[in-house]
Each structure stands twice: as structure tokens, then as C-alpha cells.
Write a protein that holds these residues in place. Structure first.
Motif, short mmCIF file in Angstrom:
data_model
loop_
_atom_site.label_atom_id
_atom_site.label_comp_id
_atom_site.label_asym_id
_atom_site.label_seq_id
_atom_site.Cartn_x
_atom_site.Cartn_y
_atom_site.Cartn_z
N VAL A 1 0.84 -1.21 0.00
CA VAL A 1 0.00 0.00 0.00
C VAL A 1 0.87 1.25 0.00
N ARG B 1 0.31 3.66 -3.05
CA ARG B 1 -0.81 4.52 -2.72
C ARG B 1 -0.81 5.82 -3.52
N SER B 2 0.39 6.39 -3.70
CA SER B 2 0.45 7.65 -4.44
C SER B 2 0.10 7.44 -5.90
N PHE C 1 -3.68 6.71 -6.08
CA PHE C 1 -4.50 7.88 -5.76
C PHE C 1 -4.37 8.94 -6.87
N GLY C 2 -3.14 9.12 -7.34
CA GLY C 2 -2.94 10.07 -8.44
C GLY C 2 -3.72 9.67 -9.68
#
Lengths: 204, 1044
Positions: free
Chosen positions: A40, A44-45, A48-49
Motif C-alpha cells: 500500500v 498509494r500515491s 491515488f494520483g
């Protein structure tokens, strides 16, 4: 109310995904409780991006983000360790995003997207401080059709190989190239027209 | 632009290097064409910018939410997938998803393929709907489904070629096929099948006309499939269907569905959901679920057998099952001391038989001794129906106790013995405004870790001596007071029975009660982020866990408890007994289209006459967070009094830089320094990268200047600066002061606390960040408590995360100004609102004012129309803020005159997710039909037990450590009660909450055995008391998230 994903530069060592990432899922399946957290943390970046730039609305974004990682968690056994991990993850991501947009009517998504975009528009002072082209680019990407947006994000923003991106998006490589070409043309022509408009403004 | 330019530009866009090597003509064109040159330059610029776009990180709450959801999922799922094993048929799980994926890929070829795929997909969904989880008739179902698929494909071809007459024939054939298929497969399932078929035909038409997308069809199919199943449960209420060897009680299913639990099949699925409902409760293993399912199935079979037996006897008016009869009889017995009188009443109700004849029938049918029913109370009787085998033990309970219940075994009735609700304080996590005074001397003392004297009224409610309820008749009270302590000769089983009997008798008692007026404002008991609680947690974590370690191995106890539930043992070495205290699992579904949902339940399934019961109002918040944080006005105060070590300087730098990075449009940050060059060195609006770098360079350089600003003055000026620039239209809690220090406060604590308290009262909370190892946690806790803020510790390089967490805490709130209005039906009397208290007029006015203030402010900030300001009829409770994913229950102890409407609740709130005035309503209406307590009724009882246990732990945690024997007796009694309840209600035997509580109480008892020996230090006793108080809060309040 503004959208506020915390912005960080991609220079943090923790966010650089190593080649051994594919081992993470194996460790996770082997019962290592930290492996999934590392996964994660590593993705995650990126995920999410991808959601932000695909135009997923703020209020749905967190849920979708969590659902994606829950799907990864529950489908970890289906991952083929011989393949790269990133395309497998982005297959899930792109499918989730497509499902999400299917569930939201087009008109509503566009109108709300515009409203959200206006809400995110900073004031004049901040505009001057911000990297103007990058801001413009973010908005221009969101205006692309979803299929082109997906390709641009994977191939150009996340620097994924075209073959892997095609696999992740479930499309033939030539289709991907077509989408990429059209997206580049659209973006470049918008930039050209924007620059020429700015030059005209200056010359007056 | 010519066509040539278009071609060239397409070539350029295809070329990764944009050079077009190998195309000399194109290159020469580009050199001569300004448009193409500009295009190429734009391509290069875009490519460069795209690869340099910043990464976007999700808010911390999103990651936390993810791991909470992961924790709620079965830990073994990954391993299960790894091994390839699945409890579901492969067709239902893995292969179907693959088939769907392949179909979808094929469907992208052309329109015809799309329609074909649509039809096939619908058929597959249909086949799945018919399949169900049973395996015995799977073959029949699959064959029938394949036939229906073939017909559906044929229909698709016919519709495509517009041969509608043949299409109709095929449709009829398909309907007939599916109808017979459903008859073969599952009896009463035909209604569900028919509905599905109709939907399928409708969907095929739509698909062939090409007007709507596949997604609409699927959504419709899924919705109708679900609705059809739900309709079955309504049509066939109380019908039990045998499907492939499993028994499903649709009556139970309907009840559970209406209560918010999802899942088609009552025994297994709902139990599984129940076990996995909250993230804090470990998921039950498959074996446990299977065990519960088999027990539940066995129980249902027993009930069915008794029903059949009764019907065979062809009794008049016995169509409603013996449970109804039992309830009638026992109610009559409760209503009048004279059995004959009760029988007469019964005879009046049912003219065909006399009351005594009914009782005879009842006893005969259930196999009890003659006259047995005369001695039973309602609850005892209802419990006995499931426990015929144990009736010897339970018969002992039927007799009046040979001696009064010992003092230690008395139980508080609802409303008495409960802790008074603490003064409702604003959740400091959100910087919420005060609804009532918060910084009481008691809270201050908690922060200091001192033993405190509790105020009179509160203490009265908390005292264990007051556990004898005010609702218990004076005679019984007197008997209890004069009772001797229980003798050790009483066997554990017998004593558990006594304890349970006392509990059940208290719960069913309706004589001698004093009622309260169901009007006015009552204290709010939902206090997330309660500062006193946070201070207690921080204190326990930082100071206390070592003191009790020599006496009890909490890790061992927890591991043993986890082993009972088949969970992997916890790995943390720093476990304590209070870690076992958790709020009971609440089986509420989170709403998906609003911020809050309300659920009403009771501890009774039905009543036939005047009865005492618990009415539970449950609130459940959506899991979706309220959104992004608003623009904030923050002053950072750095304590730079002395020369700092390099690592602390580095930490301070990272903190300030993190704050600068977290700045968003509209934020107003400032920096104030105590010590060297003190004062506001960066004003609001000037907190930018360059200014921050220059200021840090000056601040963190060597040398200490004399005559700097005192920390108190710096804090005061920072608060004043924030106040001066505070926008009255900004959201609540968006202004705050952060005090960061790496040094002991050395006597400055009181001054700083006083200033921070003033700031908090004025609407500017003060949070505290401790940096490094030298900071004294107790001082920081005290300051954070006074300032109504958070205490966080900065270690290493987690400044970004820490700052983001501090600033984004506002996003957790999904609803504000939540107003509960609870009205009781005519004739229903209020005994008490459990764990709450009625507010006096002054307190009520403060709540009104605060609510109105919030209402007006939200109206200005968010455009949600103001709608508050008037009192309403009924019990009113105002909750300042409700957090995402959280749940809360309010328990009312009432006496209802009989079946019918009991209560209704209206919840009005400011919905911060959907930005409107939200309203949720619920009502409770009990019928005459009574059955054994199901999961929802047991959940209500568990909530009551949790509140009672919390009250006992709280009161005993505050008691001077001189009466260990009495404390031991009390804890022992509660432990026995929980064990007895587990034995009495089979579904609770493996209940994680109760097992956890029993393990915790036994652990405390083990420690107490050492306290009679010499050499126990005051620190150990203090830690023991602190642990009790902490467990008390953990049992009923949401656990705050603490930093490392």
C-alpha cells in the motif's frame, strides 16, 4: 471546500517502487502482516494520483481507493509472480475506475467535474505561484476521453511500458498506440492554441 | 493547416522521440512549417511535464480506513485464496468472474457480439440466482439453467432478426422451463424465479433495441433479484424452507433484514455478518460460523418439531405456536400474584379455553412438571424453551431464592448504578465547540494522574454501593443490605445461576418502579476524542503498563482468549488488561446515501401484556469521510528557550517544513517563537517556502540570545494572533494553535495550561507536539487537555504525516448538530435513559445555544439551511459531531402496556457528506408474537451489560484502594454473570465481546489476589485503578487514535 490531496514530490525513497515489489504479494500470501502495508505504501500515491487525474470525484475517491486495495488484498492469489506487479495492479485500478464511471451518469459526472474543477481553481495570487503549465496540463488531461486519459496516465505519467499498459488496460497494443497518439495530438494542439492566445494577448 | 500537416503531426505523435528519423521529407516540412514546429515543441513540452507531474498522496484517514476495513475482513482470506480452497462452489466464485471477463472482452467486437454477450450474461446471472449455496440439487439446477441459457440465446437470435412471433414462443418456453426448474430446485423459490424471468425478458428486449447500456440491465437484474428474495421473506413470513438440506427461517430473515443486516439466509449469513460487523471485532472462523449455524439449525428444528406436535393435538386457537402460549401465560403470571386470577384473564382473552387449561396444556406440551408455569417469570420461561435438557438446573431458579441475593451479587437496574454521563465535551479531534463545560477539576486531575474526588452527584451515581437500584423494592434492598457475603460452599454453577436469576428478575420487574418524565434535554454520551479519555490513554501508555506486569501476564490472557476464537496470537509485548475492553459490536449497516442511519431494536421479540423492556436507538454513520479540510488558521509556537541538540533542531525544521508543505489555498499559518528572537517571526499570510527557510536558518543557528519571549507570552500572543485573523464564517475548529516543545516545561505547565484553557474557551484549541525524548509526556497531556487539543509526539521523520493528521482531523466528521428526538407511545413509561441523565435548565440552555450557534455557522459556511432553535416534544439529545464509520447506541428502559407501538425517533443532523439537512427516522412496534432472542435482541442485552460493566469499573477505579475484598466480590460477580449469560443463550457462547470481558475480569481478579500480600506498592495500586478506569471508558467510548 477544496480538494486537498497532499502533494509531494516523487523523490522520497520510500515511494520508489523496487523491482522486488512482486515479492510483496508472495510475502502477503505467506502470512507476512507487513507485506501488504508495504505494498500500500509503495502504490498509494500512484493509485491515488490515477484516480484524481482520471476525474474521480472527491467524495467517491476515498471509497474507490479503499475498494481497489481491498480487491488487491482479496485477489492476491491470482497474481502470477512471473509477471510484473504494476500492470496487474493497474488492471484492477482501471477496471474499478471504469465501473465507477459506468455507475455515474455521464452528464452528472461532467457537470460535477466542472464544478469541482472550478472549486479547485486557486486565486490569482496562487496561480502566479503555481507551475502554470502543470496546472493547465492537469485540467487538460481530465478533459480527454477516458480511454485516452487512461493511456496517457499509465504511459506518460507512470512511465509504464506500452505493452504492459496495454495488458493492464485490456486492450491490444495497437489500440493503445492509437489512443496515445490521439491524446498527444489533442494535448499538443491545445497547448499550441493556448500559447498563441497568450502571445496575442502580450502583443496587444 | 494542410492535410500534410495533419499527417506529419500524426507521425510526430507516434514517434517517441518526436524526431521522425527516417522521414527526411517530413523533417524538411517541419523545418519550413511554423505550425508543425510549434506542434513538435508542444509535444516535447507536454511529454516533459507529464513525467514530472507531482505524485498525489491520499489523506491519512483514507489509509487508516483501508486498514480498518482490511482488519474487518477475515485474516485468513488471503491464505484461503492461496490454497485455492473455497467454501462456495467454484461456479459461484472464481470461474464465473473469469467467464464474465471473457464475455466482456468478446462483447467489445461489435454490436451483435455485444447483444449476444448481454444475453449470455443475463442467463448466467439467472443461473446463479437459481443455484443458491446448497449442493445437493446443483446438478438439476445446472441442467435447467443450461436449458434456459439455450433458449435465451435462441431468443437473442430471433429478436435480432425481428422474428418476434417466434421470440414470444421461445419466451413462453423459457418461462415454463424456469418454472419447473424452480419447482425442482427449491419449492417456494418459484416466485423468485418468475420475477427473475420477467426481468430477464425485459432486459433482452432492451438489449436488442440497443437503447440502454449493459450496466443498466445488470443493475436492474441485481436489484430485482434482491427484491424478489426479500419479497419472499415477506410473503412467506414464518415459513421455513428446506433447500438442499439446509433450513432457512424466513421469519428470522425478515426481522434481521429489517434491522439492517444483509444476507439472504438467516442462520449462516447473518451470523457471519454479525460476527464480522465491526472492524474492532475479530472475524469468526468458518468453523465457528458452521458450528453456530448447526446449533441454530438444530434449534429451529426443535421449534418446528414442537410446532408440529402442537398442531397434531389440534388445540383450539393454538395456531400461533407454543411460544405465544408461553408468553401469554407468563405475562398473566407476572401481572397477578394469583394464578387463578391470571388464568381467568387468559380465559377472557381466549374464550374457547380456560386459563388453567392453557397452562396445563403448556406444561404438558413442553414436558414440565405440573404447576411449573405458575412459578415462572417471562424471561425465565422464554429462555427455557431452548433449554429443555437443562431444565433441572433452571428449575432451581424457578424457586424463590433460599436467601436474599448477597450484596455483591445484586445488579443495578437500568438507570441506577450507571455512570452519569460525563459532562459532554467537544471532540478535541475536531476542535468542536464546547457544548458543556469541559475542563473540570476532575479532568485536570486525570491529566495529572492523581486520584480525584468525584463530585457529589456524579459520585453517587458511580458508587458501587448504589448498585442496588432505586427501582428495586425497598424490601429487597433491605434484604440485600443485610445479606451475608456469599459462602465459598456455594458451587460456581449454582452461584452463576443465582446471579443470572437476579439479573433476569431485575430486568423483568415492573412493580415498585419510579418513572421519569420522557421530556426535556438529556446528556449526550457520544464523546469521541474526549480529552480526559485521551489523557488517560496517554498516561497509561507512557507510564503505567509496567507496574502490573509482575502480577498478571496480560499477553498470556489475551493470547488465550484469541486462541478460543481461533485467532492468531497478538505479537505486541506491551499489552495490558484494559486492551481487552472494547465496545460491543453493533450490527448496523452503514448508510450509503446519507451521513447517518438510525436503527431501533428491543431486547424483546414481542410482548403480550405489560412488560419491561429495553428500547435501543442505534446511530450508524457512513464510512465515507466528510471530505477535505477547510482552509485553516494555524499558529505554530516553537519553544526555543535553550540551546537544542542537533537532532531536535532537525525535527523542528522538519515540522515547520511539513507545515509549509501542507499549506493549501486559503490557509493562514504563522510562526511564533518563545526564547531567542521571540515573537511572531512569520505573520499570517507570509508562511511561504522562502520565508520559512530564512526564518529556520536564523532560528536554528548557533547561539542563544538573551531576553527572549517567555513561552506563556508566546502562546498568548499566538492565540491572540489567530483570534485577530479568525474569520467568523470559517468552519468550526478551523482555527487552532500548535505548541511544539522538546524540553521539560519546568513549572511553566500551570501558566501555559491556564492560557491554553482561556484559548479553548474562546474557540481556539491548543494542540501540543512533543519533540524528541526530553519532552515530558505528562506535562504535554495536561497542556493538551487544558487546551482541548491533541497531544502528538514527533519522532524521526514522520512530520509530514503528523501535520497532515492534525490538520485533516476535521474531515472525519460526517454530521454535526445531531439532534435525537425520542418519543414514547401513549402508555409507555420511561424508567430511565441508560447512562444518561436529564439536564437541568441551565445545562439545557447551554445545549440549545450551542446547537443554534453551530446551526447558524454551518448555514453561513456551507449553505445548509438553518433549522434549529425550538424545543421539541419528547426526549432530546444533542450530539455535537458524529464521526465517519462510527456507531452509537442510546438505551431506554421502559415499561410498555402491551403490544403495539413503543417508541419513535427522529434524528435531524447537518449532513456534511451530502451537504444538506439530513433526517433519519425509526420506530419500534412490537407484536404479540414472541420467539427466542435473536442476534438483535441479544445485542441490545450486550449493550446493557457493557454499560453496566463500564459503570462498575469506573466506580471501582475511583474508589480508594482499601476494600479489595469488596472489589473482588463485585468483579467476580460480574464475571459470573457474563459466564451465566453465555451459558443461558447458546449464540453467545462464542461471543467475542463477552469472552473478552470475562477474560479481562478474571485477569483483574488474579491481580487482586496478590494485593492482600505485603509489599504491593502504591504505584501498582494506582496503576490498577487507572487500568480499571481506562477499561471503563474503552468499554463504551470510541477509542481515540493516538500518535506513537
Amino acid at each position: 471546500m477544496t480538494s486537498n490531496p497532499t502533494s509531494t514530490r516523487p523523490t522520497s525513497p520510500a515511494q520508489i517502487i523496487s523491482l522486488d515489489d512482486r515479492q510483496l504479494l508472495q510475502r502477503h500470501l505467506g502470512g507476512d502482516p507487513l507485506a501488504f502495508r508495504e505494498l500500500v505504501s509503495a502504490y498509494r500515491s500512484k493509485v491515488f494520483g490515477y484516480l484524481v487525474r482520471c476525474g474521480v470525484r472527491n467524495e467517491s475517491r476515498d471509497d474507490l481507493f479503499q475498494e481497489i486495495f481491498l480487491t488487491i488484498h482479496s485477489n492476491a492469489s491470482r497474481y502470477d509472480n512471473a509477471q510484473a506487479l504494476s500492470p496487474w495492479i493497474f488492471t484492477i485500478v482501471s477496471n474499478k475506475v471504469r465501473d465507477h464511471f459506468r455507475s455515474v451518469s455521464r452528464d452528472r459526472a461532467e457537470s460535477l467535474g466542472d464544478r469541482e474543477q472550478r472549486a479547485e481553481d486557486p486565486g490569482a495570487h496562487e496561480l502566479a505561484e503555481a507551475a502554470e503549465t502543470a496546472d493547465w496540463l492537469e485540467r487538460a488531461i481530465r478533459k480527454l476521453p477516458l480511454s485516452q486519459r487512461e493511456v496517457v496516465l499509465l504511459c506518460c505519467v507512470h512511465n509504464m511500458e506500452q505493452l504492459e499498459a496495454a495488458r493492464a488496460l485490456g486492450m491490444p497494443i495497437n489500440t493503445l498506440k492509437t489512443h496515445l497518439r490521439r491524446a498527444r495530438i489533442t494535448l499538443a494542439r491545445h497547448l499550441v492554441s493556448k500559447d498563441s492566445a497568450a502571445n496575442r494577448e502580450v502583443s496587444r | 493547416m494542410s492535410a500534410l500537416c495533419d499527417n506529419i503531426q500524426e507521425l510526430l505523435a507516434d514517434d517517441p522521440s518526436f524526431d521522425l528519423e527516417g522521414y527526411p521529407e517530413a523533417i524538411s516540412h517541419i523545418e519550413s512549417c511554423q505550425s508543425c514546429r510549434a506542434f513538435r515543441a508542444a509535444l516535447r513540452a507536454i511529454e516533459g511535464h507529464l513525467s514530472e507531474l507531482p505524485q498525489l498522496s491520499p489523506p491519512p484517514g483514507t489509509i487508516d480506513g483501508l486498514f480498518e476495513r482490511l482488519a474487518a475482513a477475515p485474516a485468513a482470506s488471503a491464505a484461503q485464496h492461496a490454497s485455492g480452497s473455497s467454501s462456495q462452489p467454484a461456479l459461484l466464485m472464481k470461474d464465473i468472474s473469469v467467464i464474465f471477463a471473457q464475455l466482456r472482452e468478446y462483447g467489445q467486437r461489435d454490436d451483435y457480439a455485444k447483444r449476444l454477450v448481454t444475453t449470455l450474461s443475463i442467463s448466467l446471472v439467472f443461473a446463479l440466482a437459481l443455484s443458491g449455496p446448497s449442493g445437493i440439487l446443483m446438478a438439476f439446477k445446472v441442467v435447467g439453467s443450461l436449458l434456459s441459457i439455450g433458449l435465451a440465446i435462441g431468443m437473442c437470435f430471433l429478436a435480432h432478426n425481428k422474428r418476434y412471433s417466434e421470440f414470444t414462443i421461445y419466451s413462453v418456453a423459457l418461462v415454463i422451463t424456469c418454472y419447473f426448474l424452480s419447482l425442482i430446485a427449491g419449492g417456494d423459490l418459484h416466485i423468485s424465479a418468475m420475477l427473475l424471468i420477467l426481468v430477464m425478458l425485459f432486459a433482452i428486449f432492451i438489449s436488442c433495441m440497443g437503447r440502454y447500456g449493459t450496466s443498466i440491465i445488470f443493475a436492474g437484474m441485481a436489484g430485482f433479484a434482491f427484491i424478489s428474495r426479500s419479497m419472499m421473506s415477506t410473503f412467506f413470513n414464518d415459513v421455513t424452507v428446506s433447500d438442499g438440506g439446509s433450513i432457512y427461517s424466513y421469519q428470522g430473515m425478515e426481522r434481521l433484514n429489517s434491522g439492517g443486516l444483509s444476507g439472504y439466509y438467516a442462520p449462516s449469513n447473518n451470523l457471519a455478518n454479525y460476527a464480522q460487523a465491526p472492524p474492532s471485532v475479530p472475524a469468526a472462523s468458518d468453523e465457528q460460523i458452521a458450528k453456530w449455524s448447526s446449533e441454530e439449525a438444530q434449534r429451529i428444528e426443535d421449534v418446528l418439531a414442537r410446532q408440529e406436535h402442537m398442531r397434531n393435538q389440534k388445540k383450539e386457537s393454538l395456531d400461533s405456536a407454543p411460544i405465544q402460549l408461553m408468553a401469554d401465560a407468563s405475562t398473566l403470571l407476572d401481572g397477578g400474584a394469583d394464578p387463578a386470577e391470571g388464568a381467568g384473564k387468559l380465559s377472557g382473552d381466549r374464550n374457547s379455553k380456560s386459563g388453567s387449561h392453557y397452562l396445563d396444556d403448556l406444561e404438558k406440551t413442553l414436558g414440565f412438571d405440573k404447576g411449573f408455569a405458575d412459578r415462572r417469570s417471562l424471561n425465565e420461561f422464554a429462555g427455557l424453551q431452548d433449554k429443555k435438557a437443562d431444565n433441572k438446573d433452571l428449575l432451581a431458579l424457578a424457586q424463590p431464592p433460599a436467601k436474599p441475593i448477597p450484596r455483591g451479587q445484586s445488579f443495578p437496574s437500568v438507570g441506577a448504578g450507571m455512570p452519569s454521563a460525563p459532562e459532554p465535551a467537544s471532540p478535541s479531534d475536531t476542535g468542536e465547540e464546547l457544548f458543556e463545560a469541559d475542563l473540570s477539576p476532575e479532568n485536570e486531575a486525570i491529566a495529572r494522574g492523581d486520584e480525584v474526588a468525584v463530585s457529589g452527584a456524579k459520585r453517587k451515581a458511580l458508587q458501587g454501593d448504589e448498585l442496588l437500584s432505586e427501582s428495586v423494592p425497598p424490601k429487597e434492598q433491605a434484604a440485600a443490605v443485610s445479606a451475608p457475603k456469599p459462602s465459598s460452599s456455594i458451587s460456581p454453577a449454582g452461584r452463576e445461576s443465582d446471579v443470572l436469576a437476579a439479573f433476569l428478575r431485575t430486568r423483568s420487574q415492573i412493580e415498585g418502579l419510579r418513572y421519569k418524565e420522557p421530556q426535556g434535554y438529556w446528556a449526550n454520551t457520544y464523546l469521541p476524542g474526549d480529552p480526559a479519555f485521551i489523557a488517560l490513554l496517554n498516561h497509561a501508555r507512557s507510564a503505567g503498563r509496567k507496574a502490573l506486569k509482575p502480577y498478571v501476564d496480560a499477553g498470556q490472557i489475551i493470547a488465550s482468549f484469541q486462541a478460543k476464537l481461533g485467532m492468531p496470537p497478538a505479537q505486541s509485548p506491551d499489552l495490558s488488561l484494559e486492551d481487552l475492553a472494547q465496545r460491543p459490536a453493533q450490527p448496523f449497516d452503514a448508510p450509503t446515501s446519507s451521513a447517518l442511519a438510525v436503527y431501533m431494536h428491543s431486547d424483546q421479540t414481542g410482548i403480550t401484556g405489560k412488560s419491561r423492556m429495553l428500547v435501543q436507538v442505534g446511530l450508524q454513520a457512513t464510512k465515507r469521510a466528510g471530505g477535505s479540510r477547510p482552509a485553516m488558521n494555524v499558529a505554530l509556537v516553537l519553544d526555543m528557550r535553550n540551546e537544542l541538540p542537533d537532532e531536535e533542531k532537525e525535527a523542528i525544521r522538519s515540522l515547520v517544513v511539513a507545515l509549509e508543505k501542507a499549506r493549501e489555498v486559503g490557509d493562514r499559518f504563522s510562526l511564533t517563537v518563545a526564547g531567542r528572537e521571540g515573537g511572531i517571526i512569520i505573520k499570517p499570510g507570509e508562511f511561504r517556502h522562502g520565508t520559512v527557510e530564512v526564518a529556520l536558518r536564523q532560528l536554528l543557528g548557533s547561539g542563544v540570545s538573551k531576553g527572549g519571549l517567555e513561552p506563556g507570552d508566546a502562546l498568548r500572543s499566538a492565540i491572540q494572533a489567530v483570534k485577530n485573523s479568525d474569520d467568523p464564517n470559517s468552519p468550526l475548529g478551523s482555527s487552532m494553535v500548535i505548541f511544539a516543545t522538546s524540553q521539560p516545561l519546568q513549572g511553566l505547565g500551570a501558566t501555559l495550561g491556564s492560557i491554553a484553557h482561556e484559548g479553548a474557551v474562546g474557540g481556539i484549541p491548543v494542540s501540543v507536539i512533543g519533540i524528541g525524548q526530553r519532552a515530558v509526556l505528562r506535562e504535554l497531556d495536561s497542556l493538551a487537555l487544558a487546551g482541548q487539543g491533541n497531544r502528538r509526539i514527533l519522532t524521526g521523520r514522520d512530520a509530514l504525516d503528523l501535520v497532515a493528521r492534525e490538520l485533516s482531523s476535521l474531515g472525519k466528521v460526517v454530521a454535526r448538530a445531531v439532534r435525537l428526538r425520542i418519543r414514547l407511545a401513549p402508555g409507555v413509561k420511561l424508567v430511565d435513559v441508560v447512562a444518561s441523565r436529564r439536564l437541568d435548565e441551565i445545562q439545557a440552555q447551554r445545549v440549545r445555544d450551542a446547537e443554534k450557534s453551530v446551526d447558524m455557522r454551518i448555514s453561513r459556511n456551507l449553505g445548509i439551511q438553518a433549522d434549529r432553535g425550538e424545543d421539541e416534544e419528547g426526549i432530546q439529545i444533542v450530539i455535537p459531531a458524529f464521526h465517519a464509520g462510527d456507531s452509537h447506541v442510546v438505551l431506554l428502559d421502559v415499561v410498555a402496556p402491551g403490544p403495539g407501538p413503543i417508541s419513535e425517533v427522529t434524528v435531524r443532523y447537518k449532513d456534511l457528506v451530502y451537504m444538506n439537512n439530513g433526517v433519519a427516522r425509526g420506530n419500534l412496534d412490537l407484536g404479540r408474537y414472541q420467539s427466542a432472542s435473536g442476534p438483535l435482541e441479544l445485542n441490545v442485552m450486550k449493550n446493557l451489560l457493557a454499560l453496566q460493566l463500564s459503570a462498575v469499573l469506573e466506580s471501582e477505579g475511583r474508589r480508594p484502594p482499601s476494600d479489595d475484598e469488596r472489589l473482588g466480590e463485585l468483579l467476580h460477580t460480574y464475571s459470573q454473570l457474563l459466564k451465566a449469560i453465555q451459558q443461558h443463550y447458546p449464540p453467545l457462547r462464542t461471543d467475542a465481546d463477552l469472552l473478552r470481558d470475562v477474560a479481562m475480569l478474571d485477569g483483574y481478579l488474579e491481580i487482586l489476589t496478590y494485593f492482600s500480600e505485603p509489599g504491593v506498592s502504591a504505584e501498582t495500586r494506582e496503576q490498577f485503578s487507572s487500568s480499571l478506569r481506562l477499561a471503563s471508558r474503552l468499554k463504551v467510548l470510541p477509542k481515540p487514535t493516538l500518535d506513537k
